[in-house]
Motif scaffolding. Structure first.
Motif, mmCIF file in Angstrom:
data_model
loop_
_atom_site.group_PDB
_atom_site.id
_atom_site.type_symbol
_atom_site.label_atom_id
_atom_site.label_comp_id
_atom_site.label_asym_id
_atom_site.label_seq_id
_atom_site.Cartn_x
_atom_site.Cartn_y
_atom_site.Cartn_z
ATOM 1 N N LYS A 282 24.856 22.650 6.978
ATOM 2 C CA LYS A 282 23.847 21.527 7.059
ATOM 3 C C LYS A 282 22.484 22.318 7.046
ATOM 4 N N PRO A 283 22.442 23.686 7.711
ATOM 5 C CA PRO A 283 21.029 24.373 7.523
ATOM 6 C C PRO A 283 20.492 24.534 6.191
ATOM 7 N N VAL A 284 21.516 24.711 5.146
ATOM 8 C CA VAL A 284 21.035 24.638 3.964
ATOM 9 C C VAL A 284 20.045 23.832 3.328
ATOM 10 N N ARG A 285 20.278 22.458 4.023
ATOM 11 C CA ARG A 285 19.493 21.547 3.428
ATOM 12 C C ARG A 285 18.257 21.383 4.174
ATOM 13 N N ASP A 286 18.004 22.095 5.145
ATOM 14 C CA ASP A 286 16.859 21.946 6.120
ATOM 15 C C ASP A 286 15.635 22.654 5.163
ATOM 16 N N PRO B 84 12.470 23.810 5.827
ATOM 17 C CA PRO B 84 12.002 25.049 6.547
ATOM 18 C C PRO B 84 12.986 26.186 6.324
ATOM 19 N N ILE B 85 14.037 25.965 6.599
ATOM 20 C CA ILE B 85 14.979 27.188 6.259
ATOM 21 C C ILE B 85 15.102 27.613 4.596
ATOM 22 N N ALA B 86 15.248 26.498 3.687
ATOM 23 C CA ALA B 86 15.124 26.997 2.402
ATOM 24 C C ALA B 86 13.848 27.732 2.269
ATOM 25 N N LEU B 87 12.736 27.208 2.412
ATOM 26 C CA LEU B 87 11.409 28.007 2.217
ATOM 27 C C LEU B 87 11.502 29.403 2.705
ATOM 28 N N THR B 88 11.973 29.459 3.973
ATOM 29 C CA THR B 88 12.206 30.726 4.545
ATOM 30 C C THR B 88 13.052 31.702 3.723
ATOM 31 N N LEU B 89 14.100 30.975 3.234
ATOM 32 C CA LEU B 89 15.025 31.813 2.193
ATOM 33 C C LEU B 89 14.397 32.184 1.007
ATOM 34 N N LEU B 90 13.476 31.516 0.360
ATOM 35 C CA LEU B 90 12.608 31.588 -0.819
ATOM 36 C C LEU B 90 11.698 32.685 -0.729
ATOM 37 N N THR B 91 11.201 32.771 0.571
ATOM 38 C CA THR B 91 10.088 33.738 0.871
ATOM 39 C C THR B 91 11.010 35.149 0.898
ATOM 40 N N SER B 92 12.131 35.210 1.231
ATOM 41 C CA SER B 92 12.790 36.460 1.235
ATOM 42 C C SER B 92 12.941 36.849 -0.267
ATOM 43 N N GLY C 294 4.567 42.595 -9.576
ATOM 44 C CA GLY C 294 5.040 42.443 -8.074
ATOM 45 C C GLY C 294 4.307 41.845 -7.177
ATOM 46 N N ALA C 295 3.190 42.298 -7.084
ATOM 47 C CA ALA C 295 2.157 41.517 -6.209
ATOM 48 C C ALA C 295 2.024 40.006 -6.332
ATOM 49 N N ALA C 296 2.225 39.616 -7.527
ATOM 50 C CA ALA C 296 2.292 37.955 -7.789
ATOM 51 C C ALA C 296 3.361 37.611 -7.139
ATOM 52 N N LEU C 297 4.588 38.210 -7.344
ATOM 53 C CA LEU C 297 5.898 37.497 -6.775
ATOM 54 C C LEU C 297 5.752 37.689 -5.236
ATOM 55 N N ILE C 298 5.054 38.751 -4.538
ATOM 56 C CA ILE C 298 4.899 38.427 -3.139
ATOM 57 C C ILE C 298 3.898 37.607 -2.865
ATOM 58 N N ALA C 299 2.845 37.168 -3.432
ATOM 59 C CA ALA C 299 1.965 36.054 -3.279
ATOM 60 C C ALA C 299 2.614 34.842 -3.288
ATOM 61 N N ILE C 300 3.625 34.620 -4.234
ATOM 62 C CA ILE C 300 4.285 33.124 -4.372
ATOM 63 C C ILE C 300 5.195 33.389 -2.943
ATOM 64 N N ALA C 301 5.625 34.430 -2.411
ATOM 65 C CA ALA C 301 6.303 34.457 -1.029
ATOM 66 C C ALA C 301 5.476 34.202 0.153
ATOM 67 N N LEU C 302 4.328 34.733 0.058
ATOM 68 C CA LEU C 302 3.387 34.173 0.782
ATOM 69 C C LEU C 302 3.207 32.663 1.186
ATOM 70 N N VAL C 303 3.116 32.116 0.064
ATOM 71 C CA VAL C 303 2.963 30.485 -0.089
ATOM 72 C C VAL C 303 4.188 29.854 0.670
ATOM 73 N N SER D 164 6.213 31.355 2.820
ATOM 74 C CA SER D 164 6.149 31.332 4.174
ATOM 75 C C SER D 164 5.350 30.687 5.078
ATOM 76 N N GLU D 165 4.051 30.360 4.436
ATOM 77 C CA GLU D 165 3.189 29.385 5.186
ATOM 78 C C GLU D 165 3.526 28.018 5.024
ATOM 79 N N CYS D 166 4.161 27.673 3.988
ATOM 80 C CA CYS D 166 5.050 26.230 3.787
ATOM 81 C C CYS D 166 6.036 26.067 4.787
ATOM 82 N N ALA D 167 6.698 26.992 4.679
ATOM 83 C CA ALA D 167 8.045 26.829 6.135
ATOM 84 C C ALA D 167 7.206 26.602 7.428
ATOM 85 N N TYR D 168 6.436 27.215 7.748
ATOM 86 C CA TYR D 168 5.700 26.980 9.014
ATOM 87 C C TYR D 168 5.093 25.682 9.078
#
Length: 423
Positions: A194-198, A200-208, A360-369, A371-375
């Motif tokens: 079930k957590p896979v469909r949550d 915030p969890i999905a967005l946190t995983l995309l951050t990683s 690489g910085a562009a990919l990290i910038a996407i991760a930042l987005v 991360s904030e969306c998950a929050y």
């Protein structure tokens, strides 16, 4: 330090060494088994794929088993895989054994992290996770160089024998020291997934996924990115990565302590912002040894520092499915590594390799987005919880809104929706 955590850290150290050391022994493997380096390179690919695919599957399937049993069996499989690799006489056997070793790592790592989070009280959970994760980051600084050094006195088989010994020590330590563990909650497979469909969890995983994809893209092609400093000398590059690995270990331990005091979202976002600036400047800072060294230190701290805060976020989001979400986080990290290597190779066909860090910085910038969306989505979900409770209360004949409650009740209802959440 809890000695039980130390044994788990040794297991992670063995698996991190196994992951990073293979790249240094590929020429010896290819020569010994009379194959090409590209074929031998599939040792890395198959280990990573086995780990990435099987980690979430085994966390869900084996989640109801005693965790001590899972850890011991996982280390046994890992030891067997590396032992087979060390004595193999054909490339097919080596490749099969790498799949086996990756399977053992996939079973051990998320379980070890879940056990670490359960052994420590909530206020020290971040420190416990950082101790175990330090085994992985320590492998980047010490495990791979030591393994390669040992191989220099013998062969690639000696190196894999060293990894096998590390796994065996961890297995015996877990067997003798982990006498009792907190019981695993009784949860069905459907509930575990079930957590896979949550969201915030999905967005946190995309951050990683995007963060480590950006960080590890530069690691894969570091010889090209830093060629103006190393001039093709592998010894200089090895020394630079020793500095990087030490910084990674320090960053991991530092953030592991901070996450018990500072919201994990703050630590992750600050690290990602600093990393973006660092990578955007890297085409110029990498022209001199001093600038390159400073950039490597910042990269090591910001690149590995967010690991524990990310784990902390996931455990707080899904405490009853901690092994599963931690396994998914490992999968996201390894997938980011695999994809970034392919993406980086394609991008190098079109741009100067010194500017790869900007990608690489562009990919990290996407991760930042992400991360904030998950929050944001987590906050929105928490704010909706008291409203849902109020709606259910209305259906039973109570006042329909918080405004219709008496002042004391209204204050409590509004306070319930304003709970601070640092994730």
């Amino acid at each position: 330090m809890d000695r039980r955590l130390l044994m788990l850290a040794i297991g992670m150290f063995a698996m991190g060494t196994d992951n990073f050391v293979v790249a240094g022994i590929l020429p010896g493997v290819a020569s010994s088994l009379h194959t090409s380096v590209s074929v031998a390179g599939q040792m890395v690919t198959l280990y990573a794929l086995s780990y990435a695919v099987m980690a979430p599957v085994m966390a869900a399937v084996a989640g109801g088993l005693p965790r001590k049993l899972i850890l011991v069996v996982a280390l046994g499989i890992f030891v067997a895989g590396n032992a087979i690799s060390a004595v193999a006489t054909s490339v097919d056997t080596v490749l099969f054994s790498r799949v086996l070793a990756g399977f053992g790592a996939a079973l051990f790592s998320p379980t070890a992290l879940g056990v670490a989070s359960a052994l420590a009280p909530p206020e020290k959970r971040g420190r416990a996770l950082s101790i175990v994760t330090a085994g992985l980051t320590g492998a980047t600084a010490l495990g791979a160089p030591i393994g390669t050094f040992i191989g220099g006195f013998g062969s690639w088989r000696t190196t894999l024998g060293f990894v096998t010994l590390l796994g065996l020590i961890a297995m015996l330590g877990v067997w003798t020291m982990l006498h009792s563990l907190p019981p695993t909650p009784s949860v069905t497979l459907k509930e575990r997934l079930k957590p896979v469909r949550d969201l915030p969890i999905a967005l946190t995983l995309l951050t990683s996924l995007f963060a480590f994809g950006g960080f590890l893209m530069i690691y894969t092609y570091a010889g090209l990115v830093f060629d103006r400093v190393t001039h093709g000398d592998g010894r200089i590059l090895a020394g630079m990565f020793l500095v990087w690995g030490i910084a990674a270990t320090v960053g991991n331990m530092l953030c592991g302590r901070l996450v018990d005091r500072i919201p994990s979202r703050t630590i992750v976002n600050v690290a990602l912002c600093v990393a973006i600036v660092n990578f955007c400047l890297l085409p110029w800072t990498s022209t001199h040894i001093a600038g390159a060294t400073i950039a490597l230190i910042i990269w090591g701290i910001c690149g590995w520092g967010p690991i524990v805060p990310q784990q902390h976020r996931l455990v707080e989001l899904a405490p009853n499915a901690a092994p599963l979400v931690l396994a998914l986080n490992n999968t996201a990290t390894y997938t980011g590594l695999a994809c970034s290597a392919v993406l980086g190779g394609l991008i190098l066909l079109f741009i100067d390799h010194h500017y790869l860090s900007v990608v690489g910085a562009a990919l990290i910038a996407i991760a930042l987005v992400f991360s904030e969306c998950a929050y944001r989505f987590r906050q929105r979900g928490r704010a909706a919880e008291p409203m849902n409770r109020t709606t259910k209360h209305t259906a039973a004949g109570a006042p329909r809104t918080a405004l219709e409650l008496d002042p004391g009740q209204a204050g409590r209802a509004m306070a319930a929706g304003g709970t601070r959440d640092g994730n």
